[in-house]
Design a protein around this motif. Structure first.
Motif, PDB file in Angstrom:
ATOM      1  N   ALA A   1       0.826  -1.208   0.000  1.00 36.91           N
ATOM      2  CA  ALA A   1       0.000   0.000   0.000  1.00 36.91           C
ATOM      3  C   ALA A   1       0.862   1.261   0.000  1.00 36.91           C
ATOM      4  O   ALA A   1       0.524   2.257  -0.660  1.00 36.91           O
ATOM      5  CB  ALA A   1      -0.945   0.003   1.194  1.00 36.91           C
ATOM      6  N   VAL A   2       1.955   1.240   0.732  1.00 40.66           N
ATOM      7  CA  VAL A   2       2.862   2.390   0.735  1.00 40.66           C
ATOM      8  C   VAL A   2       3.404   2.622  -0.680  1.00 40.66           C
ATOM      9  O   VAL A   2       3.438   3.759  -1.176  1.00 40.66           O
ATOM     10  CB  VAL A   2       4.009   2.171   1.746  1.00 40.66           C
ATOM     11  N   GLN A   3       3.812   1.550  -1.340  1.00 44.42           N
ATOM     12  CA  GLN A   3       4.344   1.684  -2.694  1.00 44.42           C
ATOM     13  C   GLN A   3       3.285   2.230  -3.654  1.00 44.42           C
ATOM     14  O   GLN A   3       3.552   3.150  -4.445  1.00 44.42           O
ATOM     15  CB  GLN A   3       4.843   0.324  -3.186  1.00 44.42           C
ATOM     16  N   ILE A   4       2.074   1.665  -3.564  1.00 44.99           N
ATOM     17  CA  ILE A   4       0.997   2.103  -4.468  1.00 44.99           C
ATOM     18  C   ILE A   4       0.688   3.574  -4.268  1.00 44.99           C
ATOM     19  O   ILE A   4       0.578   4.353  -5.233  1.00 44.99           O
ATOM     20  CB  ILE A   4      -0.267   1.255  -4.228  1.00 44.99           C
ATOM     21  N   GLU A   5       0.551   3.991  -3.009  1.00 47.00           N
ATOM     22  CA  GLU A   5       0.123   5.373  -2.765  1.00 47.00           C
ATOM     23  C   GLU A   5       1.214   6.388  -3.026  1.00 47.00           C
ATOM     24  O   GLU A   5       0.923   7.506  -3.455  1.00 47.00           O
ATOM     25  CB  GLU A   5      -0.427   5.505  -1.346  1.00 47.00           C
ATOM     26  N   VAL A   6       2.462   6.034  -2.775  1.00 47.31           N
ATOM     27  CA  VAL A   6       3.537   6.955  -3.150  1.00 47.31           C
ATOM     28  C   VAL A   6       3.502   7.168  -4.661  1.00 47.31           C
ATOM     29  O   VAL A   6       3.622   8.300  -5.147  1.00 47.31           O
ATOM     30  CB  VAL A   6       4.909   6.426  -2.692  1.00 47.31           C
ATOM     31  N   GLY A   7       3.324   6.079  -5.408  1.00 44.61           N
ATOM     32  CA  GLY A   7       3.225   6.213  -6.858  1.00 44.61           C
ATOM     33  C   GLY A   7       2.055   7.073  -7.276  1.00 44.61           C
ATOM     34  O   GLY A   7       2.185   7.945  -8.155  1.00 44.61           O
ATOM     35  N   ARG A   8       0.884   6.848  -6.660  1.00 44.66           N
ATOM     36  CA  ARG A   8      -0.293   7.646  -7.005  1.00 44.66           C
ATOM     37  C   ARG A   8      -0.094   9.121  -6.662  1.00 44.66           C
ATOM     38  O   ARG A   8      -0.403  10.011  -7.460  1.00 44.66           O
ATOM     39  CB  ARG A   8      -1.520   7.112  -6.265  1.00 44.66           C
ATOM     40  N   LEU A   9       0.392   9.362  -5.468  1.00 45.25           N
ATOM     41  CA  LEU A   9       0.558  10.741  -5.017  1.00 45.25           C
ATOM     42  C   LEU A   9       1.528  11.509  -5.907  1.00 45.25           C
ATOM     43  O   LEU A   9       1.313  12.687  -6.202  1.00 45.25           O
ATOM     44  CB  LEU A   9       1.040  10.755  -3.564  1.00 45.25           C
ATOM     45  N   LEU A  10       2.607  10.828  -6.321  1.00 43.58           N
ATOM     46  CA  LEU A  10       3.623  11.501  -7.125  1.00 43.58           C
ATOM     47  C   LEU A  10       3.338  11.424  -8.622  1.00 43.58           C
ATOM     48  O   LEU A  10       4.107  11.964  -9.427  1.00 43.58           O
ATOM     49  CB  LEU A  10       5.001  10.905  -6.819  1.00 43.58           C
ATOM     50  N   GLY A  11       2.241  10.741  -8.999  1.00 36.19           N
ATOM     51  CA  GLY A  11       1.859  10.700 -10.396  1.00 36.19           C
ATOM     52  C   GLY A  11       2.666   9.749 -11.253  1.00 36.19           C
ATOM     53  O   GLY A  11       2.781   9.947 -12.469  1.00 36.19           O
TER      54      GLY A  11
END
Length: 209
Positions: free
Chosen positions: A158-168
């Motif tokens: 989840a950390v990996q997914i959301e960092v990717g989403r947040l940073l585009g």
């Protein structure tokens, strides 16, 4: 003691000031609530019990342990129980070994959960000596039960997914990539990890458009 709401807020405010993507994420989903676990042996034993099973199943095993061995929060109760008893409570052969490893480390004094090293990496190294406690479990324990502010569980999906989403990012960053990225987010990485779980819980609609 877990990170308080005030500490999380201060950490995220500092990160949002430095990274507009985090400021936009905060505007979408708000600040996360603290995530609190009890410090000590019982939390790590529950971590072992809960591996690869649902919360409902883990709670059922814990209740069976209470019925069969006495107070499972006492490491001596696990040490003194037979393998047959622990298996009857619902622990697999592998988890029985893990639970005994944890109890032995604590009872022998090799693992002093009330006096882990202040250095995060040294504390993680002590925790992962226990069979069944990997780096992710150690990091989550230090974040939720000790409130260490700069813990960064980069192996968490989840950390990996959301960092990717947040940073585009177009694809999910790897553990190695977000460990490297997160160097710029010290000393507030613990608050950011809690925020990423919060953002993940908000669902895809929370992602940037």
């Amino acid at each position: 003691m877990a990170l308080t709401a005030e500490q999380i807020r201060a950490g995220m405010d500092a990160l949002a000031a430095a990274e507009p993507a985090f400021a936009r994420g905060l505007a979408r989903v708000g600040y996360p609530d603290p995530r609190v676990r009890e410090r000590g042996y019982a939390t790590l034993l529950r971590t072992i019990v809960g591996q690869q099973v649902s919360v409902h199943s883990a709670n059922a095993v814990w209740r069976k342990l209470e019925a069969l061995v006495g107070d499972p929060r006492d490491p001596a109760a696990i040490r003194d129980a037979s393998d047959e008893t622990l298996r009857a409570a619902g622990l697999s052969r592998q988890k029985t070994g893990y639970a005994r490893s944890l109890a032995d480390e604590v009872l022998s004094g090799r693992l002093a959960l009330d006096a882990l090293p202040e250095d995060d990496e040294e504390a993680i190294a002590q925790l992962v000596r226990v069979k069944g406690i990997g780096r992710w479990s150690a990091e989550v324990y230090l974040l939720f039960a000790e409130g260490r502010p700069d813990i960064w569980p980069a192996g968490d999906l989840a950390v990996q997914i959301e960092v990717g989403r947040l940073l585009g990012h177009d694809t999910r960053p790897s553990e190695k990539q977000i460990r490297a990225l997160a160097e710029a987010w010290r000393p507030h990485r613990g608050a950011l990890a809690i925020f990423t779980w919060h953002h993940y819980g908000a669902g895809p609609d929370a992602a940037p458009v």
